[in-house]
Design an enzyme around this catalytic site. Structure first.
Site, PDB file in Angstrom:
ATOM      1  N   CYS A  33      -6.348  51.116 -30.874  1.00 41.35           N
ATOM      2  CA  CYS A  33      -7.243  52.166 -31.390  1.00 41.35           C
ATOM      3  C   CYS A  33      -7.128  53.443 -30.554  1.00 41.35           C
ATOM      4  CB  CYS A  33      -8.666  51.626 -31.378  1.00 41.35           C
ATOM      5  SG  CYS A  33      -9.948  52.847 -31.674  1.00 41.35           S
ATOM      6  N   CYS A  36     -10.450  54.923 -29.373  1.00 45.64           N
ATOM      7  CA  CYS A  36     -11.016  54.061 -28.320  1.00 45.64           C
ATOM      8  C   CYS A  36     -10.449  54.465 -26.965  1.00 45.64           C
ATOM      9  CB  CYS A  36     -10.687  52.597 -28.585  1.00 45.64           C
ATOM     10  SG  CYS A  36     -11.383  51.944 -30.113  1.00 45.64           S
TER      11      CYS A  36
END
Length: 109
Positions: A33, A36
């Site tokens: 991600c 993230c």
């Protein structure tokens, strides 16, 4: 990962969250991600700056899918703030440090 950030797993989640004396910001994330990875250093800073006020923890949704499903995490990054073992606020998506501090502060400090 910062020394003030706890890594959670399926096995440790309930124990750590249930025993926490401070509000805990749990970052639901994954290795793949991009957003993230963008907020990880911000959360590390917040964990250091707010040590003693809040705790910060990370839960890899690929490795702990049971917990992610239990809390209906559909998009990552998702931050859920737990107070007294209960979820009190959900923040979805990458945000800047000031915005994160403001949103976390609404329920945590």
């Amino acid at each position: 990962m910062a020394e003030n950030v706890t890594t959670l797993t399926n096995e440790t989640f309930e124990e750590v969250i249930g025993a926490a004396e401070l509000p805990v910001v749990v970052d639901f994330w994954a290795e793949w991600c991009g957003p993230c990875k963008m907020i990880a250093p911000i959360l590390d800073e917040i964990a250091t700056e707010k040590a003693g006020v809040i705790s910060v923890a990370k839960l890899n949704v690929d490795e702990a899918a049971d917990v992610a499903m239990r809390y209906q995490v559909m998009s990552i990054p998702t931050l859920i703030i737990f107070k007294d073992g209960e979820p009190t606020k959900r923040i979805v998506g990458a945000k800047g440090k000031e915005q994160l501090l403001q949103e976390i502060g609404e329920v945590a400090f």
